[in-house]
Design an enzyme around this catalytic site. Structure first.
Site, mmCIF file in Angstrom:
data_model
loop_
_atom_site.group_PDB
_atom_site.id
_atom_site.type_symbol
_atom_site.label_atom_id
_atom_site.label_comp_id
_atom_site.label_asym_id
_atom_site.label_seq_id
_atom_site.Cartn_x
_atom_site.Cartn_y
_atom_site.Cartn_z
ATOM 1 N N HIS A 186 -10.116 -8.851 -5.282
ATOM 2 C CA HIS A 186 -10.027 -10.170 -4.637
ATOM 3 C C HIS A 186 -10.791 -10.196 -3.309
ATOM 4 O O HIS A 186 -10.945 -9.172 -2.641
ATOM 5 C CB HIS A 186 -8.562 -10.511 -4.318
ATOM 6 C CG HIS A 186 -7.713 -10.852 -5.505
ATOM 7 N ND1 HIS A 186 -6.474 -10.292 -5.719
ATOM 8 C CD2 HIS A 186 -7.905 -11.729 -6.519
ATOM 9 C CE1 HIS A 186 -5.947 -10.797 -6.824
ATOM 10 N NE2 HIS A 186 -6.796 -11.674 -7.329
ATOM 11 N N CYS A 230 -0.748 -10.049 -0.586
ATOM 12 C CA CYS A 230 -0.412 -10.495 -1.954
ATOM 13 C C CYS A 230 1.082 -10.573 -2.189
ATOM 14 O O CYS A 230 1.527 -11.220 -3.127
ATOM 15 C CB CYS A 230 -1.075 -9.619 -2.993
ATOM 16 S SG CYS A 230 -0.790 -7.901 -2.799
HETATM 17 C C1 CIR Z 1 -3.359 -7.595 -10.381
HETATM 18 O O1 CIR Z 1 -4.275 -6.889 -10.798
HETATM 19 O O2 CIR Z 1 -3.323 -8.792 -10.589
HETATM 20 C C2 CIR Z 1 -2.246 -6.944 -9.591
HETATM 21 N N1 CIR Z 1 -1.991 -5.640 -10.092
HETATM 22 C C3 CIR Z 1 -2.583 -6.896 -8.118
HETATM 23 C C4 CIR Z 1 -2.677 -8.246 -7.483
HETATM 24 C C5 CIR Z 1 -2.934 -8.184 -6.021
HETATM 25 N N2 CIR Z 1 -2.990 -9.478 -5.479
HETATM 26 C C6 CIR Z 1 -3.569 -9.795 -4.297
HETATM 27 O O3 CIR Z 1 -4.139 -8.955 -3.652
HETATM 28 N N3 CIR Z 1 -3.524 -11.058 -3.926
#
Ligand code: CIR
Length: 257
Positions: free
Chosen positions: A165, A252
């Site tokens: 991201h 996140c």
């Molecule tokens: C994913 O791959 O979607 C999750 N394991 C990690 C998401 C992390 N989200 C973020 O940094 N906003």
């Protein structure tokens, strides 16, 4: 100032969360993840936020990463359209909580073929930077720009080429200061900011988080911590190691508004 946050407890299925292992290897330990999450919620509360901490949802391994299925701001909330099958259903859950804080006419949706995840959305004053990544496409960014444009926000898209991201590689600390990767440091979009380049061995610490003046920094990144302290911000070091194993970092784990 942030006054509220939404968080969601990790579930046992967290061990099946999606990972590219870009920041760490291994399988998360559920009990340790719960402890780290509790500390995260407690820290937000100490910093003055009223936190709605939702129960874990075993149907969605990555659902503690509530930043991705919605983007919130003062005037409205945008329910995104997460790009992966295992995460897409999270949008139907988060909207139930969003409705406690926003009226129906303040809630908007990214629709297929648009995809978007909140980890790709960074707000600087009234300007959104939206990462074009494996999770957020041009169509998603365009729909988002149309929605937030009604409320006077500008949108600039930025390609994300290093990993998951946008906010893994650039973060706004307020006061015109940004932490950036070497790649983001070259982007025209960020040329007018005071940019602080984080060393390649501490990239995970770019995703530090300013909550009402205090900057939360992931544990184990002394060089980045020093950059932030030298800028004059009070720092609170956070252990996010279990989330890191599945590409999760500080922002996140919450929606802040
Ligand atoms: C994913 O791959 O979607 C999750 N394991 C990690 C998401 C992390 N989200 C973020 O940094 N906003």
């Amino acid at each position: 100032m942030f006054t509220k946050a939404i968080t969601k407890k990790p579930c046992r299925a967290l061990i099946d969360g999606i990972t590219t292992s870009m920041f760490g290897e291994g399988t998360p330990d559920y009990d340790a993840a719960i402890r780290q999450h509790d500390e995260y919620v407690a820290t937000l509360r100490e910093l003055g936020l009223e936190v709605t901490d939702l129960e874990g949802d075993e149907r969605y391994p990555d659902s503690c990463f509530v930043e991705d299925p919605a983007v919130v701001m003062a005037e409205c909330a945008v329910i995104t359209n997460p790009a992966t099958d295992s995460r897409n259903g999270e949008k139907h859950e988060i909207i139930k909580t969003i409705k406690q804080f926003y009226a129906d006419d303040q809630i908007f949706f990214i629709e297929a073929p648009g995809t978007m995840e909140g980890g790709d959305v960074m707000l600087v004053d009234k300007h959104f930077y939206v990462g074009l990544s494996d999770r957020t496409n041009e169509e998603g960014a365009k729909q988002f720009a149309d929605i937030v444009g009604k409320f006077g926000y500008e949108v600039t898209t930025v390609p994300v080429t290093e990993g998951l991201h946008l906010k893994d590689f650039v973060i706004y600390l307020e006061n015109n200061n940004m932490l950036v990767s070497a790649v983001m440091n070259e982007k025209e979009a960020f040329k007018d900011f005071n940019r602080f380049v984080v060393d390649a061995d501490e990239l995970y610490a770019i995703n530090s988080m300013n909550i009402n003046g205090t900057v939360l920094v992931p544990m184990g990144h002394p060089k980045t911590q020093k950059i932030i302290e030298d800028l004059g911000y009070p720092v609170k070091v956070m252990d996010t190691n279990e989330f890191r194993k599945i590409d999760g970092s500080l922002t996140c784990l919450s929606l802040r508004f």
